[in-house]
Scaffold this active site. Structure first.
Site, PDB file in Angstrom:
ATOM      1  N   GLU A 200       0.807  -1.226   0.000  1.00 49.10           N
ATOM      2  CA  GLU A 200       0.000   0.000   0.000  1.00 49.10           C
ATOM      3  C   GLU A 200       0.841   1.278   0.000  1.00 49.10           C
ATOM      4  O   GLU A 200       0.656   2.155   0.840  1.00 49.10           O
ATOM      5  CB  GLU A 200      -0.951  -0.012   1.201  1.00 49.10           C
ATOM      6  N   GLU A 307      -6.166 -10.814  -0.798  1.00 52.09           N
ATOM      7  CA  GLU A 307      -6.948 -10.536   0.422  1.00 52.09           C
ATOM      8  C   GLU A 307      -8.431 -10.438   0.101  1.00 52.09           C
ATOM      9  O   GLU A 307      -9.132  -9.541   0.560  1.00 52.09           O
ATOM     10  CB  GLU A 307      -6.472  -9.225   1.077  1.00 52.09           C
TER      11      GLU A 307
HETATM   12  C1  XIL Z   1      -6.079  -5.931   8.588  1.00 51.71           C
HETATM   13  C2  XIL Z   1      -6.471  -7.048   9.536  1.00 51.71           C
HETATM   14  O1  XIL Z   1      -7.390  -7.877   8.907  1.00 51.71           O
HETATM   15  C3  XIL Z   1      -7.055  -6.467  10.806  1.00 51.71           C
HETATM   16  O2  XIL Z   1      -7.246  -7.502  11.765  1.00 51.71           O
HETATM   17  C4  XIL Z   1      -6.130  -5.417  11.404  1.00 51.71           C
HETATM   18  O3  XIL Z   1      -6.748  -4.804  12.499  1.00 51.71           O
HETATM   19  C5  XIL Z   1      -5.776  -4.368  10.369  1.00 51.71           C
HETATM   20  O4  XIL Z   1      -5.227  -5.004   9.210  1.00 51.71           O
HETATM   21  N1  XIL Z   1      -4.747  -4.564   3.890  1.00 51.71           N
HETATM   22  C6  XIL Z   1      -3.758  -5.377   4.381  1.00 51.71           C
HETATM   23  C7  XIL Z   1      -4.016  -6.182   5.593  1.00 51.71           C
HETATM   24  O5  XIL Z   1      -2.710  -5.502   3.761  1.00 51.71           O
HETATM   25  O6  XIL Z   1      -2.870  -6.389   6.357  1.00 51.71           O
HETATM   26  C8  XIL Z   1      -5.114  -5.599   6.452  1.00 51.71           C
HETATM   27  O7  XIL Z   1      -5.398  -6.497   7.495  1.00 51.71           O
HETATM   28  C9  XIL Z   1      -6.328  -5.303   5.614  1.00 51.71           C
HETATM   29  C10 XIL Z   1      -6.010  -4.329   4.536  1.00 51.71           C
END
Ligand code: XIL
Length: 509
Positions: A200, A307
Protein backbone atom coordinates in the site's frame (compact mmCIF):
# COMPACT_ATOMS: atom_id res chain seq x y z
CA UNK A 1 4.94 -20.67 -18.01
CA UNK A 2 2.41 -23.15 -19.11
CA UNK A 3 -0.55 -23.68 -16.90
CA UNK A 4 -1.12 -27.31 -16.53
CA UNK A 5 -4.45 -28.21 -17.94
CA UNK A 6 -4.49 -31.85 -17.16
CA UNK A 7 -7.88 -32.27 -15.71
CA UNK A 8 -7.64 -34.41 -12.69
CA UNK A 9 -11.11 -33.32 -11.76
CA UNK A 10 -12.29 -36.46 -13.44
CA UNK A 11 -10.55 -38.52 -10.85
CA UNK A 12 -11.48 -36.05 -8.19
CA UNK A 13 -15.14 -36.35 -8.88
CA UNK A 14 -15.02 -40.07 -9.22
CA UNK A 15 -13.43 -40.32 -5.81
CA UNK A 16 -15.69 -37.74 -4.30
CA UNK A 17 -17.10 -39.98 -1.64
CA UNK A 18 -14.05 -39.94 0.61
CA UNK A 19 -13.98 -36.17 0.40
CA UNK A 20 -17.59 -35.94 1.27
CA UNK A 21 -17.18 -38.27 4.15
CA UNK A 22 -14.06 -36.57 5.38
CA UNK A 23 -15.43 -33.11 5.78
CA UNK A 24 -18.77 -31.49 6.06
CA UNK A 25 -19.11 -27.89 7.03
CA UNK A 26 -22.81 -27.54 7.20
CA UNK A 27 -25.17 -27.83 4.35
CA UNK A 28 -25.20 -25.57 1.38
CA UNK A 29 -28.24 -23.40 1.09
CA UNK A 30 -31.30 -25.07 -0.41
CA UNK A 31 -30.94 -22.88 -3.45
CA UNK A 32 -27.51 -24.31 -4.10
CA UNK A 33 -27.37 -26.80 -6.90
CA UNK A 34 -26.64 -30.34 -6.04
CA UNK A 35 -24.09 -31.95 -8.26
CA UNK A 36 -25.27 -35.34 -9.14
CA UNK A 37 -22.45 -37.74 -9.62
CA UNK A 38 -24.61 -40.30 -11.23
CA UNK A 39 -25.43 -43.73 -10.06
CA UNK A 40 -23.01 -46.50 -9.63
CA UNK A 41 -20.99 -48.18 -7.01
CA UNK A 42 -18.87 -45.25 -6.03
CA UNK A 43 -20.06 -45.29 -2.49
CA UNK A 44 -17.45 -47.37 -0.80
CA UNK A 45 -16.79 -46.64 2.79
CA UNK A 46 -13.90 -44.32 3.25
CA UNK A 47 -12.06 -43.97 6.46
CA UNK A 48 -10.60 -40.62 7.17
CA UNK A 49 -7.68 -39.91 9.41
CA UNK A 50 -8.39 -36.23 9.12
CA UNK A 51 -9.21 -33.96 11.97
CA UNK A 52 -12.85 -34.85 11.83
CA UNK A 53 -12.13 -38.46 12.54
CA UNK A 54 -13.45 -41.32 10.56
CA UNK A 55 -16.78 -41.42 8.96
CA UNK A 56 -18.60 -43.51 6.48
CA UNK A 57 -19.55 -42.38 3.05
CA UNK A 58 -23.17 -42.30 2.22
CA UNK A 59 -24.26 -45.48 0.63
CA UNK A 60 -26.84 -44.76 -1.95
CA UNK A 61 -27.29 -45.24 -5.61
CA UNK A 62 -26.98 -41.52 -6.16
CA UNK A 63 -24.33 -39.41 -4.47
CA UNK A 64 -24.27 -35.68 -4.36
CA UNK A 65 -20.98 -33.92 -4.54
CA UNK A 66 -20.66 -31.50 -1.69
CA UNK A 67 -18.63 -28.63 -3.10
CA UNK A 68 -17.72 -27.60 0.40
CA UNK A 69 -16.25 -31.01 0.98
CA UNK A 70 -14.20 -31.09 -2.21
CA UNK A 71 -12.60 -27.86 -1.20
CA UNK A 72 -11.50 -24.72 -2.97
CA UNK A 73 -7.78 -25.51 -3.02
CA UNK A 74 -8.36 -28.89 -4.60
CA UNK A 75 -10.59 -27.28 -7.21
CA UNK A 76 -8.08 -24.47 -7.77
CA UNK A 77 -5.33 -27.02 -8.31
CA UNK A 78 -7.52 -28.70 -10.91
CA UNK A 79 -7.29 -25.44 -12.84
CA UNK A 80 -3.53 -25.26 -12.60
CA UNK A 81 -3.53 -22.57 -9.93
CA UNK A 82 -0.98 -22.98 -7.17
CA UNK A 83 -3.29 -22.20 -4.31
CA UNK A 84 -6.56 -21.13 -2.81
CA UNK A 85 -6.05 -19.94 0.74
CA UNK A 86 -7.10 -17.83 3.66
CA UNK A 87 -5.76 -15.38 6.17
CA UNK A 88 -5.78 -16.59 9.75
CA UNK A 89 -3.90 -15.90 12.95
CA UNK A 90 -3.10 -17.29 16.37
CA UNK A 91 -5.81 -15.41 18.23
CA UNK A 92 -8.31 -17.68 16.48
CA UNK A 93 -6.51 -20.97 16.96
CA UNK A 94 -8.60 -22.05 19.93
CA UNK A 95 -11.81 -22.02 17.88
CA UNK A 96 -11.83 -25.68 16.96
CA UNK A 97 -14.71 -25.54 14.48
CA UNK A 98 -13.02 -22.64 12.70
CA UNK A 99 -9.69 -24.43 12.74
CA UNK A 100 -11.13 -27.61 11.29
CA UNK A 101 -11.67 -25.74 8.05
CA UNK A 102 -8.38 -23.84 8.23
CA UNK A 103 -6.63 -27.18 8.67
CA UNK A 104 -8.33 -28.74 5.67
CA UNK A 105 -5.79 -28.69 2.91
CA UNK A 106 -8.44 -29.56 0.38
CA UNK A 107 -10.04 -26.24 1.24
CA UNK A 108 -7.00 -24.03 1.78
CA UNK A 109 -3.56 -24.76 0.39
CA UNK A 110 -1.92 -21.61 1.67
CA UNK A 111 -2.21 -19.60 4.88
CA UNK A 112 -1.39 -15.94 5.50
CA UNK A 113 -0.81 -14.54 8.97
CA UNK A 114 -3.45 -11.83 9.16
CA UNK A 115 -1.47 -9.65 11.56
CA UNK A 116 1.36 -11.38 13.35
CA UNK A 117 4.10 -10.88 10.75
CA UNK A 118 3.64 -7.13 10.51
CA UNK A 119 6.28 -4.69 11.72
CA UNK A 120 4.68 -3.83 15.06
CA UNK A 121 4.33 -7.38 16.33
CA UNK A 122 7.64 -8.63 14.92
CA UNK A 123 9.81 -5.69 16.05
CA UNK A 124 7.86 -3.83 18.74
CA UNK A 125 10.98 -2.04 19.89
CA UNK A 126 14.02 -1.53 17.75
CA UNK A 127 16.14 -4.65 17.33
CA UNK A 128 13.88 -6.73 19.57
CA UNK A 129 12.41 -9.39 17.31
CA UNK A 130 9.41 -11.47 18.31
CA UNK A 131 8.35 -14.46 16.24
CA UNK A 132 6.31 -16.65 18.57
CA UNK A 133 2.95 -15.92 16.93
CA UNK A 134 3.92 -16.10 13.27
CA UNK A 135 5.96 -19.20 14.09
CA UNK A 136 2.72 -20.80 15.29
CA UNK A 137 1.00 -19.92 12.03
CA UNK A 138 3.94 -21.43 10.19
CA UNK A 139 3.72 -24.56 12.34
CA UNK A 140 0.05 -25.01 11.53
CA UNK A 141 0.75 -24.63 7.83
CA UNK A 142 3.62 -27.09 8.11
CA UNK A 143 1.50 -29.65 9.92
CA UNK A 144 -1.16 -29.30 7.24
CA UNK A 145 1.33 -29.26 4.37
CA UNK A 146 0.06 -25.88 3.35
CA UNK A 147 2.10 -23.07 1.88
CA UNK A 148 2.65 -19.77 3.64
CA UNK A 149 2.25 -16.31 2.10
CA UNK A 150 4.20 -13.93 4.26
CA UNK A 151 2.76 -10.49 5.01
CA UNK A 152 4.11 -7.75 5.25
CA UNK A 153 7.33 -5.71 5.56
CA UNK A 154 7.30 -2.04 4.58
CA UNK A 155 3.81 -0.69 5.25
CA UNK A 156 2.55 2.54 6.73
CA UNK A 157 0.11 0.80 9.09
CA UNK A 158 0.65 -1.31 12.20
CA UNK A 159 4.07 0.18 12.77
CA UNK A 160 5.79 0.19 16.14
CA UNK A 161 6.08 3.54 17.84
CA UNK A 162 9.81 3.75 17.29
CA UNK A 163 9.30 3.80 13.54
CA UNK A 164 6.78 6.60 13.65
CA UNK A 165 8.45 8.77 16.30
CA UNK A 166 12.18 8.54 15.67
CA UNK A 167 13.73 11.56 13.98
CA UNK A 168 15.11 9.57 11.09
CA UNK A 169 17.79 10.56 8.67
CA UNK A 170 18.09 8.90 5.29
CA UNK A 171 20.86 6.72 6.63
CA UNK A 172 19.21 5.67 9.86
CA UNK A 173 15.82 4.83 8.33
CA UNK A 174 17.50 2.91 5.52
CA UNK A 175 19.41 0.91 8.13
CA UNK A 176 16.23 0.32 10.16
CA UNK A 177 14.35 -1.00 7.13
CA UNK A 178 17.29 -3.21 6.18
CA UNK A 179 17.62 -4.58 9.71
CA UNK A 180 13.90 -5.30 9.98
CA UNK A 181 13.77 -7.10 6.68
CA UNK A 182 17.02 -9.01 7.21
CA UNK A 183 15.76 -10.32 10.54
CA UNK A 184 12.14 -11.06 9.68
CA UNK A 185 12.70 -12.47 6.20
CA UNK A 186 15.82 -14.21 7.46
CA UNK A 187 13.87 -15.87 10.25
CA UNK A 188 11.34 -17.29 7.78
CA UNK A 189 13.86 -17.99 5.05
CA UNK A 190 12.71 -20.97 3.02
CA UNK A 191 9.27 -21.04 4.62
CA UNK A 192 7.51 -18.39 2.58
CA UNK A 193 6.09 -18.95 -0.87
CA UNK A 194 6.09 -15.17 -1.17
CA UNK A 195 6.58 -11.98 0.79
CA UNK A 196 4.50 -8.85 0.48
CA UNK A 197 7.60 -6.69 0.61
CA UNK A 198 5.93 -3.32 0.20
CA UNK A 199 2.26 -2.88 1.00
CA UNK A 200 0.00 0.00 0.00
CA UNK A 201 2.56 2.59 -1.05
CA UNK A 202 0.00 4.46 -3.13
CA UNK A 203 -2.91 6.82 -2.63
CA UNK A 204 -6.03 6.07 -4.60
CA UNK A 205 -5.17 8.80 -7.14
CA UNK A 206 -1.89 7.06 -7.93
CA UNK A 207 0.43 9.41 -6.04
CA UNK A 208 2.71 8.11 -3.32
CA UNK A 209 1.30 7.87 0.15
CA UNK A 210 2.87 10.29 2.58
CA UNK A 211 4.27 7.69 4.98
CA UNK A 212 7.35 7.99 7.18
CA UNK A 213 9.12 5.99 4.50
CA UNK A 214 8.19 8.27 1.62
CA UNK A 215 8.75 11.44 3.62
CA UNK A 216 12.26 10.40 4.57
CA UNK A 217 13.43 8.46 1.55
CA UNK A 218 11.21 9.42 -1.35
CA UNK A 219 10.63 6.43 -3.61
CA UNK A 220 13.98 4.93 -2.61
CA UNK A 221 12.24 3.02 0.18
CA UNK A 222 10.87 0.71 -2.50
CA UNK A 223 14.16 -0.61 -3.94
CA UNK A 224 15.73 -0.54 -0.48
CA UNK A 225 13.01 -2.89 0.72
CA UNK A 226 13.05 -5.21 -2.28
CA UNK A 227 16.85 -5.45 -2.33
CA UNK A 228 16.92 -6.32 1.36
CA UNK A 229 14.23 -8.96 0.95
CA UNK A 230 15.97 -10.57 -2.02
CA UNK A 231 19.15 -10.79 -0.02
CA UNK A 232 17.41 -12.34 2.98
CA UNK A 233 15.51 -15.00 1.01
CA UNK A 234 16.60 -15.52 -2.59
CA UNK A 235 13.76 -17.97 -3.25
CA UNK A 236 10.68 -16.29 -1.86
CA UNK A 237 8.61 -14.54 -4.49
CA UNK A 238 8.73 -10.83 -3.79
CA UNK A 239 5.46 -8.94 -4.19
CA UNK A 240 4.18 -5.42 -4.27
CA UNK A 241 0.68 -5.58 -2.72
CA UNK A 242 -2.11 -3.00 -2.84
CA UNK A 243 -5.87 -2.41 -2.98
CA UNK A 244 -7.99 -0.56 -5.51
CA UNK A 245 -5.59 -1.42 -8.30
CA UNK A 246 -8.30 -3.68 -9.73
CA UNK A 247 -10.03 -0.90 -11.64
CA UNK A 248 -7.49 -0.01 -14.32
CA UNK A 249 -7.12 3.51 -13.05
CA UNK A 250 -4.25 5.86 -12.11
CA UNK A 251 -3.43 3.68 -9.14
CA UNK A 252 -3.14 0.64 -11.40
CA UNK A 253 -0.74 2.53 -13.64
CA UNK A 254 1.23 3.68 -10.62
CA UNK A 255 1.58 0.08 -9.40
CA UNK A 256 3.04 -0.86 -12.78
CA UNK A 257 5.44 2.08 -12.42
CA UNK A 258 6.54 0.83 -9.02
CA UNK A 259 7.58 -2.48 -10.55
CA UNK A 260 9.62 -0.67 -13.20
CA UNK A 261 11.11 1.69 -10.64
CA UNK A 262 12.32 -1.13 -8.41
CA UNK A 263 13.70 -3.10 -11.31
CA UNK A 264 15.48 -0.05 -12.70
CA UNK A 265 17.21 0.24 -9.34
CA UNK A 266 18.38 -3.38 -9.57
CA UNK A 267 15.68 -4.86 -7.36
CA UNK A 268 13.71 -8.04 -7.95
CA UNK A 269 9.92 -7.92 -8.07
CA UNK A 270 8.28 -11.23 -8.90
CA UNK A 271 4.64 -10.48 -8.34
CA UNK A 272 1.91 -7.99 -7.70
CA UNK A 273 -0.81 -8.78 -5.21
CA UNK A 274 -4.31 -7.51 -5.83
CA UNK A 275 -5.83 -7.34 -2.39
CA UNK A 276 -9.37 -7.58 -3.73
CA UNK A 277 -11.22 -5.80 -0.94
CA UNK A 278 -14.33 -5.37 -3.04
CA UNK A 279 -17.90 -4.16 -2.59
CA UNK A 280 -20.95 -5.92 -3.97
CA UNK A 281 -22.09 -4.42 -7.24
CA UNK A 282 -18.87 -2.43 -7.57
CA UNK A 283 -16.52 -5.17 -8.72
CA UNK A 284 -14.99 -5.25 -12.21
CA UNK A 285 -16.33 -7.83 -14.61
CA UNK A 286 -14.38 -11.04 -15.13
CA UNK A 287 -13.13 -9.76 -18.49
CA UNK A 288 -12.11 -6.39 -17.08
CA UNK A 289 -10.34 -8.08 -14.21
CA UNK A 290 -8.37 -10.40 -16.45
CA UNK A 291 -7.43 -7.45 -18.69
CA UNK A 292 -5.93 -5.67 -15.69
CA UNK A 293 -4.05 -8.79 -14.60
CA UNK A 294 -2.59 -9.13 -18.10
CA UNK A 295 -1.10 -5.64 -17.90
CA UNK A 296 1.03 -6.97 -15.06
CA UNK A 297 1.83 -10.43 -16.39
CA UNK A 298 3.04 -8.70 -19.55
CA UNK A 299 5.89 -7.39 -17.40
CA UNK A 300 6.96 -10.95 -16.58
CA UNK A 301 5.23 -10.78 -13.24
CA UNK A 302 2.96 -13.23 -11.58
CA UNK A 303 -0.22 -11.89 -10.02
CA UNK A 304 -2.44 -13.16 -7.23
CA UNK A 305 -5.59 -12.10 -5.45
CA UNK A 306 -4.21 -11.77 -1.96
CA UNK A 307 -6.95 -10.54 0.42
CA UNK A 308 -10.27 -11.23 -1.22
CA UNK A 309 -13.54 -10.23 0.39
CA UNK A 310 -16.69 -8.67 -1.07
CA UNK A 311 -18.62 -6.64 1.46
CA UNK A 312 -22.31 -5.94 1.57
CA UNK A 313 -23.26 -2.31 2.12
CA UNK A 314 -26.51 -3.06 3.93
CA UNK A 315 -27.18 -5.82 6.38
CA UNK A 316 -28.47 -8.41 6.61
CA UNK A 317 -28.07 -9.14 2.93
CA UNK A 318 -31.12 -10.06 0.88
CA UNK A 319 -31.02 -13.09 -1.43
CA UNK A 320 -30.50 -10.64 -4.29
CA UNK A 321 -27.51 -9.12 -2.51
CA UNK A 322 -26.11 -12.59 -1.91
CA UNK A 323 -26.52 -13.40 -5.59
CA UNK A 324 -24.70 -10.19 -6.52
CA UNK A 325 -21.93 -11.09 -4.12
CA UNK A 326 -21.63 -14.50 -5.76
CA UNK A 327 -21.33 -12.81 -9.15
CA UNK A 328 -18.64 -10.49 -7.85
CA UNK A 329 -16.61 -13.29 -6.30
CA UNK A 330 -16.82 -15.16 -9.58
CA UNK A 331 -15.62 -12.09 -11.47
CA UNK A 332 -12.54 -11.93 -9.30
CA UNK A 333 -11.71 -15.64 -9.24
CA UNK A 334 -12.69 -16.08 -12.88
CA UNK A 335 -10.50 -13.15 -13.88
CA UNK A 336 -7.59 -14.94 -12.25
CA UNK A 337 -8.46 -18.26 -13.90
CA UNK A 338 -8.43 -16.61 -17.31
CA UNK A 339 -4.90 -15.29 -17.00
CA UNK A 340 -1.78 -17.31 -17.43
CA UNK A 341 0.39 -16.11 -14.58
CA UNK A 342 -2.32 -15.55 -12.01
CA UNK A 343 -1.16 -18.07 -9.46
CA UNK A 344 -3.91 -18.13 -6.89
CA UNK A 345 -6.44 -16.59 -4.58
CA UNK A 346 -6.39 -15.87 -0.85
CA UNK A 347 -9.48 -14.76 1.07
CA UNK A 348 -9.05 -12.35 3.98
CA UNK A 349 -10.59 -14.70 6.51
CA UNK A 350 -12.98 -17.23 5.11
CA UNK A 351 -15.83 -16.64 7.57
CA UNK A 352 -17.89 -13.64 8.61
CA UNK A 353 -17.21 -14.75 12.18
CA UNK A 354 -13.76 -13.16 11.98
CA UNK A 355 -13.80 -10.72 9.09
CA UNK A 356 -12.08 -7.37 9.64
CA UNK A 357 -14.73 -5.61 7.55
CA UNK A 358 -17.51 -4.76 10.05
CA UNK A 359 -15.17 -3.11 12.53
CA UNK A 360 -13.27 -1.22 9.85
CA UNK A 361 -16.26 -0.17 7.76
CA UNK A 362 -19.19 0.12 10.17
CA UNK A 363 -22.51 -0.78 8.66
CA UNK A 364 -20.98 -3.09 6.09
CA UNK A 365 -20.06 -6.77 6.35
CA UNK A 366 -21.07 -10.30 5.42
CA UNK A 367 -18.07 -10.18 3.09
CA UNK A 368 -16.75 -13.74 3.31
CA UNK A 369 -17.50 -17.04 1.59
CA UNK A 370 -18.77 -18.68 4.78
CA UNK A 371 -21.22 -17.10 7.19
CA UNK A 372 -20.75 -16.61 10.93
CA UNK A 373 -21.85 -20.21 11.55
CA UNK A 374 -19.23 -21.50 9.14
CA UNK A 375 -21.88 -22.43 6.59
CA UNK A 376 -20.92 -21.86 2.94
CA UNK A 377 -22.85 -19.08 1.25
CA UNK A 378 -24.09 -18.83 -2.33
CA UNK A 379 -20.80 -17.08 -3.10
CA UNK A 380 -18.96 -20.22 -2.01
CA UNK A 381 -21.04 -22.37 -4.31
CA UNK A 382 -20.49 -19.95 -7.15
CA UNK A 383 -16.71 -19.87 -6.69
CA UNK A 384 -16.50 -23.64 -6.34
CA UNK A 385 -18.69 -23.99 -9.40
CA UNK A 386 -16.63 -21.70 -11.58
CA UNK A 387 -13.50 -23.59 -10.57
CA UNK A 388 -15.17 -26.89 -11.35
CA UNK A 389 -16.51 -25.51 -14.61
CA UNK A 390 -13.11 -24.40 -15.83
CA UNK A 391 -11.59 -27.73 -14.97
CA UNK A 392 -14.24 -29.64 -16.85
CA UNK A 393 -14.36 -27.38 -19.87
CA UNK A 394 -17.92 -26.28 -19.33
CA UNK A 395 -18.24 -22.83 -20.88
CA UNK A 396 -17.33 -20.08 -18.46
CA UNK A 397 -20.49 -18.27 -19.37
CA UNK A 398 -22.62 -21.10 -18.09
CA UNK A 399 -24.94 -20.33 -15.23
CA UNK A 400 -24.38 -22.08 -11.96
CA UNK A 401 -27.23 -24.40 -12.74
CA UNK A 402 -25.75 -24.99 -16.17
CA UNK A 403 -22.42 -25.80 -14.67
CA UNK A 404 -24.09 -28.33 -12.45
CA UNK A 405 -25.70 -29.92 -15.47
CA UNK A 406 -22.35 -29.98 -17.20
CA UNK A 407 -20.70 -31.66 -14.29
CA UNK A 408 -23.38 -34.28 -14.12
CA UNK A 409 -22.90 -35.14 -17.75
CA UNK A 410 -19.16 -35.12 -17.40
CA UNK A 411 -19.10 -37.44 -14.48
CA UNK A 412 -21.77 -39.74 -15.75
CA UNK A 413 -19.65 -40.60 -18.76
CA UNK A 414 -16.63 -41.38 -16.64
CA UNK A 415 -18.28 -43.22 -13.84
CA UNK A 416 -19.11 -46.16 -16.03
CA UNK A 417 -15.84 -47.60 -14.85
CA UNK A 418 -17.04 -48.32 -11.42
CA UNK A 419 -14.92 -46.46 -8.97
CA UNK A 420 -14.80 -48.51 -5.89
CA UNK A 421 -12.49 -46.49 -3.77
CA UNK A 422 -10.81 -47.67 -0.66
CA UNK A 423 -9.04 -44.55 0.26
CA UNK A 424 -7.48 -43.22 3.37
CA UNK A 425 -7.04 -39.56 2.98
CA UNK A 426 -5.29 -37.71 5.72
CA UNK A 427 -7.13 -34.56 4.89
CA UNK A 428 -3.89 -32.84 4.07
CA UNK A 429 -3.81 -33.71 0.46
CA UNK A 430 -1.89 -36.88 0.91
CA UNK A 431 -3.29 -40.20 0.07
CA UNK A 432 -2.09 -42.43 2.83
CA UNK A 433 -1.92 -45.96 1.68
CA UNK A 434 -4.76 -45.44 -0.67
CA UNK A 435 -5.97 -48.02 -3.05
CA UNK A 436 -7.85 -46.62 -5.94
CA UNK A 437 -9.19 -49.26 -8.21
CA UNK A 438 -10.91 -47.17 -10.76
CA UNK A 439 -8.80 -47.33 -13.82
CA UNK A 440 -7.30 -43.97 -14.53
CA UNK A 441 -9.05 -42.31 -11.67
CA UNK A 442 -6.08 -42.22 -9.38
CA UNK A 443 -5.07 -39.73 -6.78
CA UNK A 444 -7.38 -36.90 -7.41
CA UNK A 445 -6.12 -34.43 -4.99
CA UNK A 446 -2.40 -34.12 -4.94
CA UNK A 447 -0.11 -33.22 -7.78
CA UNK A 448 3.28 -34.85 -7.48
CA UNK A 449 5.30 -31.68 -7.40
CA UNK A 450 4.07 -28.87 -5.27
CA UNK A 451 5.81 -26.19 -3.35
CA UNK A 452 5.28 -26.72 0.33
CA UNK A 453 8.22 -24.75 1.61
CA UNK A 454 11.41 -25.96 3.13
CA UNK A 455 9.86 -27.01 6.35
CA UNK A 456 12.25 -28.56 8.75
CA UNK A 457 14.97 -28.74 6.17
CA UNK A 458 13.17 -30.73 3.51
CA UNK A 459 13.36 -28.84 0.27
CA UNK A 460 9.97 -28.06 -1.13
CA UNK A 461 9.20 -28.52 -4.76
CA UNK A 462 8.16 -25.89 -7.17
CA UNK A 463 6.66 -27.11 -10.42
CA UNK A 464 8.97 -26.07 -13.19
CA UNK A 465 6.06 -24.74 -15.15
CA UNK A 466 5.33 -22.14 -12.54
CA UNK A 467 8.78 -20.87 -11.82
CA UNK A 468 9.23 -17.37 -13.11
CA UNK A 469 12.31 -16.33 -14.97
CA UNK A 470 13.81 -14.77 -11.91
CA UNK A 471 13.17 -17.66 -9.57
CA UNK A 472 14.71 -21.05 -9.29
CA UNK A 473 13.89 -24.25 -7.56
CA UNK A 474 13.84 -23.63 -3.89
CA UNK A 475 16.98 -25.04 -2.42
CA UNK A 476 17.09 -23.11 0.81
CA UNK A 477 18.41 -25.07 3.70
CA UNK A 478 15.60 -25.09 6.11
CA UNK A 479 13.65 -22.55 8.01
CA UNK A 480 14.37 -20.60 11.11
CA UNK A 481 17.76 -19.22 10.30
CA UNK A 482 17.01 -16.48 12.73
CA UNK A 483 19.53 -13.75 12.96
CA UNK A 484 17.80 -11.80 15.64
CA UNK A 485 16.89 -12.70 19.14
CA UNK A 486 13.79 -14.80 19.20
CA UNK A 487 12.56 -14.56 22.72
CA UNK A 488 9.20 -16.13 23.08
CA UNK A 489 6.17 -15.47 25.17
CA UNK A 490 5.32 -12.11 23.74
CA UNK A 491 1.78 -10.98 23.56
CA UNK A 492 2.01 -9.17 20.30
CA UNK A 493 0.35 -10.09 17.10
CA UNK A 494 -2.98 -11.68 16.79
CA UNK A 495 -5.92 -9.67 15.75
CA UNK A 496 -5.40 -6.80 18.11
CA UNK A 497 -5.60 -3.61 16.21
CA UNK A 498 -2.18 -2.39 17.11
CA UNK A 499 -0.35 0.56 15.82
CA UNK A 500 -2.84 1.64 13.24
CA UNK A 501 -3.02 5.09 11.78
CA UNK A 502 0.65 5.64 11.46
CA UNK A 503 1.39 7.88 8.60
CA UNK A 504 -0.78 10.04 6.49
CA UNK A 505 -2.86 9.81 3.43
CA UNK A 506 -6.35 8.56 2.89
CA UNK A 507 -6.96 4.93 3.62
CA UNK A 508 -10.19 3.76 2.16
CA UNK A 509 -10.43 0.27 0.74
C1 XIL B 1 -6.08 -5.93 8.59
C2 XIL B 1 -6.47 -7.05 9.54
O1 XIL B 1 -7.39 -7.88 8.91
C3 XIL B 1 -7.05 -6.47 10.81
O2 XIL B 1 -7.25 -7.50 11.76
C4 XIL B 1 -6.13 -5.42 11.40
O3 XIL B 1 -6.75 -4.80 12.50
C5 XIL B 1 -5.78 -4.37 10.37
O4 XIL B 1 -5.23 -5.00 9.21
N1 XIL B 1 -4.75 -4.56 3.89
C6 XIL B 1 -3.76 -5.38 4.38
C7 XIL B 1 -4.02 -6.18 5.59
O5 XIL B 1 -2.71 -5.50 3.76
O6 XIL B 1 -2.87 -6.39 6.36
C8 XIL B 1 -5.11 -5.60 6.45
O7 XIL B 1 -5.40 -6.50 7.50
C9 XIL B 1 -6.33 -5.30 5.61
C10 XIL B 1 -6.01 -4.33 4.54
Amino acid sequence: MGRSTHLFLLGLLASASPFVSAQSYGSLSPASPGFSVGSGSGSGSGSSSGSSGSSVAASSSQSTIDLAAIGLHTLAKANGLLFFGTATDTNLFNDTAYMQIVNDRNMFGILVPENSQKWQPTEPTQNDFQFANPDRVHSVATANQQMLRCHTLTWFQQLPTFVTTTAWTRATLTAAIQAHIANVVGHFRGACYSWDVVNEALNDNGTFRNSVFFETLGTDFLPISFLAAAQADPNARLYYNDFNIEFDNNKTAAALSIVKLVRAAGGRVDGVGFQGHMTTGQTPSRAAMSAVFRKFTALNLEVAITELDVRQTSLPPTPAQEAQQATDYVSMVGGCLDVEGCVGVVTWEYTDRYSWIPSTFPGTGAACLFDENLVPKPAYTAVASVLAAKATGVPASATIAGIGAGLTGFVASSSSSSSSVANSNNNNGQNVGSTVSSGSNTKANIPAAEFIGNFGGSPGLIPASSVSATSTTNTGSGSSSATGSSSIGNSNGGNSNTGDSNGGGSYGY
